[in-house]
Scaffold this motif. Structure first.
Motif, short mmCIF file in Angstrom:
data_model
loop_
_atom_site.label_atom_id
_atom_site.label_comp_id
_atom_site.label_asym_id
_atom_site.label_seq_id
_atom_site.Cartn_x
_atom_site.Cartn_y
_atom_site.Cartn_z
N GLN A 292 8.16 -5.88 -4.27
CA GLN A 292 8.01 -7.14 -5.00
C GLN A 292 9.04 -8.16 -4.55
O GLN A 292 8.75 -9.36 -4.44
CB GLN A 292 8.14 -6.89 -6.50
CG GLN A 292 7.05 -5.98 -7.06
CD GLN A 292 7.33 -5.53 -8.48
OE1 GLN A 292 7.78 -6.31 -9.31
NE2 GLN A 292 7.08 -4.25 -8.77
N ALA A 293 10.25 -7.71 -4.27
CA ALA A 293 11.33 -8.62 -3.86
C ALA A 293 10.99 -9.37 -2.58
O ALA A 293 11.40 -10.52 -2.39
CB ALA A 293 12.63 -7.85 -3.69
N CYS A 294 10.22 -8.72 -1.68
CA CYS A 294 9.90 -9.38 -0.41
C CYS A 294 9.02 -10.60 -0.61
O CYS A 294 8.86 -11.41 0.31
CB CYS A 294 9.27 -8.40 0.58
SG CYS A 294 7.55 -7.95 0.23
N HIS B 23 -2.76 -5.09 12.13
CA HIS B 23 -4.05 -5.76 12.30
C HIS B 23 -4.92 -5.59 11.06
O HIS B 23 -5.59 -6.55 10.61
CB HIS B 23 -4.76 -5.23 13.54
CG HIS B 23 -5.92 -6.07 13.98
ND1 HIS B 23 -7.20 -5.89 13.49
CD2 HIS B 23 -6.00 -7.13 14.84
CE1 HIS B 23 -8.01 -6.78 14.05
NE2 HIS B 23 -7.31 -7.55 14.86
N THR B 24 -4.92 -4.41 10.49
CA THR B 24 -5.67 -4.17 9.25
C THR B 24 -5.14 -5.05 8.13
O THR B 24 -5.91 -5.67 7.38
CB THR B 24 -5.58 -2.69 8.85
OG1 THR B 24 -6.15 -1.87 9.88
CG2 THR B 24 -6.30 -2.43 7.54
N ALA B 25 -3.81 -5.10 8.01
CA ALA B 25 -3.19 -5.90 6.95
C ALA B 25 -3.54 -7.38 7.11
O ALA B 25 -3.83 -8.08 6.13
CB ALA B 25 -1.67 -5.71 6.99
N SER C 28 -0.91 -8.97 1.73
CA SER C 28 -0.61 -7.72 2.42
C SER C 28 0.90 -7.61 2.61
O SER C 28 1.57 -8.59 2.86
CB SER C 28 -1.31 -7.67 3.78
OG SER C 28 -2.71 -7.68 3.64
N VAL C 29 1.39 -6.38 2.52
CA VAL C 29 2.81 -6.10 2.70
C VAL C 29 2.96 -5.04 3.79
O VAL C 29 2.16 -4.08 3.85
CB VAL C 29 3.46 -5.62 1.39
CG1 VAL C 29 4.92 -5.19 1.62
CG2 VAL C 29 3.40 -6.73 0.34
N LEU C 30 3.94 -5.22 4.66
CA LEU C 30 4.20 -4.28 5.75
C LEU C 30 5.49 -3.51 5.48
O LEU C 30 6.36 -3.95 4.72
CB LEU C 30 4.32 -5.00 7.08
CG LEU C 30 3.07 -5.75 7.57
CD1 LEU C 30 3.39 -6.47 8.88
CD2 LEU C 30 1.88 -4.82 7.73
N ILE D 290 -0.92 -9.52 -7.19
CA ILE D 290 -1.36 -10.10 -5.92
C ILE D 290 -1.15 -9.17 -4.73
O ILE D 290 -1.65 -9.45 -3.63
CB ILE D 290 -0.68 -11.46 -5.63
CG1 ILE D 290 0.81 -11.30 -5.32
CG2 ILE D 290 -0.92 -12.44 -6.77
CD1 ILE D 290 1.45 -12.58 -4.81
N ILE D 291 -0.43 -8.07 -4.91
CA ILE D 291 -0.16 -7.15 -3.79
C ILE D 291 -1.37 -6.25 -3.58
O ILE D 291 -1.70 -5.42 -4.41
CB ILE D 291 1.10 -6.32 -4.04
CG1 ILE D 291 2.32 -7.23 -4.18
CG2 ILE D 291 1.32 -5.31 -2.91
CD1 ILE D 291 3.60 -6.50 -4.59
N GLY D 292 -2.04 -6.44 -2.45
CA GLY D 292 -3.27 -5.70 -2.17
C GLY D 292 -3.07 -4.38 -1.47
O GLY D 292 -4.02 -3.60 -1.32
N GLY D 293 -1.85 -4.12 -1.00
CA GLY D 293 -1.58 -2.88 -0.31
C GLY D 293 -0.36 -3.00 0.58
O GLY D 293 0.09 -4.10 0.89
N VAL D 294 0.15 -1.83 0.99
CA VAL D 294 1.31 -1.77 1.90
C VAL D 294 0.90 -0.96 3.11
O VAL D 294 0.43 0.18 2.98
CB VAL D 294 2.53 -1.12 1.20
CG1 VAL D 294 3.72 -1.08 2.16
CG2 VAL D 294 2.90 -1.87 -0.07
#
Length: 342
Positions: free
Chosen positions: A146-148, A323-325, A337-339, A312-316
């Motif tokens: 979340q901080a990112c 590319h998927t993100a 998307s988060v990496l 709002i975070i759809g995945g990591v």
């Protein structure tokens, strides 16, 4: 020599992004070496990937300007920070200390400013060099995931609170249900406004996410909602769409003596008259970036739970699956998307 996978934008042509192995960067006396834990994918990263951006890029460059992590090394002249500190970083990687805007504390508006992810290497890798002046402490209770997202929240805070001065009871229309649009809507709700967020049929998933922030979600024409109270229009329109033409819609929806704040980028030329701006006595406000006090306020909002970015975070995804993100955000299947490093 330590090498890490990095998401690199290597040229101006569409699709010029790939994974490259890069050496751990060296740091200067006033820098820290930050080990990235999570990095958000921004719409501007997508624009550089699809080559429809409107800002200069220093190719090749590591993408990523929304990030949080842990300090791995500290420069010899850095004080107040130590290895192991949990931090986020502002985006103004290079600024001119003598620029008049910088001297006023508005270094985000320094025309020579260079940011992470386009001007200098960003954070879609394991290690990133960061000037210590950019750092903010991440409260222990706030997860890195979340901080990112502090940075896009600061974009919204700057647009809604600092530049638009939303008041309780205002009726606000937000155009564009991307990350910034939804966060602007959430910030306006925190200010006590009634909020409608507007998108297209393809935005239905993201509009449903916006409902979780207490917003009215509208597909297509928002005229009836804007006129509902007294027939004059919305007090304010926040234009967070990545196009120029939506300014015409904003001019139609806003009430006389109202305010339009444009926060979305769109390089297309305007093909319509601005006469309504004059006739309705409208204030047109641009909003770009953020600065130190905004980051402190937003981190307090995130840590307290008043502003919740989890919806709002759809995945990591690991960096190797960048590319998927990117694709999931580009297609509107997720809001954000988060990496993370592989």
């Amino acid at each position: 020599m330590t090498k890490s996978a990095a998401v690199v934008n290597y040229g101006p042509e569409k699709g010029s992004v790939e994974i490259r192995e890069l050496a751990k960067p060296s740091i200067g006396d006033e820098d820290v070496l930050l080990e990235m834990v999570n990095a958000g994918v921004c719409g501007s990263d997508l624009h550089q990937w699809t080559s429809d951006h409107s800002w200069p890029v220093n190719y090749p460059v590591v993408l990523g300007h929304e990030f949080a992590g842990v300090i791995a090394e500290v420069g010899s002249r850095v004080t107040g920070w130590k290895e192991g500190d949990r931090v986020v970083s502002e985006t103004a990687a290079v600024i001119d200390a003598n620029n008049p805007m910088t001297k006023r504390g508005l270094y985000n508006l320094d025309p020579t400013r260079k940011g992470f992810g386009y001007g200098v290497n960003g954070a879609m890798t394991r290690y990133v060099r960061v000037p210590a002046r950019c750092l903010h402490k991440v409260p222990d209770q706030l997860p890195f995931e979340q901080a990112c997202l502090t940075e896009p929240c600061c974009v919204a805070y700057s647009a809604v609170v600092e530049n638009t001065h939303i008041k309780p009871g205002d009726r606000v229309v937000v155009l564009g249900p991307g990350t910034i649009g939804i966060l602007c809507a959430a910030m306006a709700r925190l200010c006590g406004a009634e909020v409608a967020i507007v998108g297209l049929e393809a935005d239905r998933y993201r509009l449903n996410i916006a409902k979780q922030y207490g917003c009215e979600a509208i597909i297509g024409d928002a005229t009836s909602w804007a006129l509902e109270r007294d027939g004059l229009g919305a007090d304010c329109v926040i234009d967070a769409a990545g196009a120029s033409i939506t300014l015409q819609t904003a001019l139609q929806l806003v009430r006389p003596n109202g305010t339009i704040t444009k926060v979305g980028w769109g390089r297309q030329p305007l093909g319509f008259s601005l006469d309504p701006l004059v006739q309705k006595n409208i204030t047109l406000q641009g909003s770009f970036s953020h600065n130190w006090p905004m980051w402190e306020r937003v981190l307090a909002l995130l840590a307290s739970g008043q502003l919740d970015v989890k919806p709002i975070i759809g995945g990591v995804w690991p960096i190797s699956e960048w590319h998927t993100a990117f694709e999931k955000m580009h297609k509107g299947e997720v809001v954000k998307s988060v990496l993370r490093p592989d």
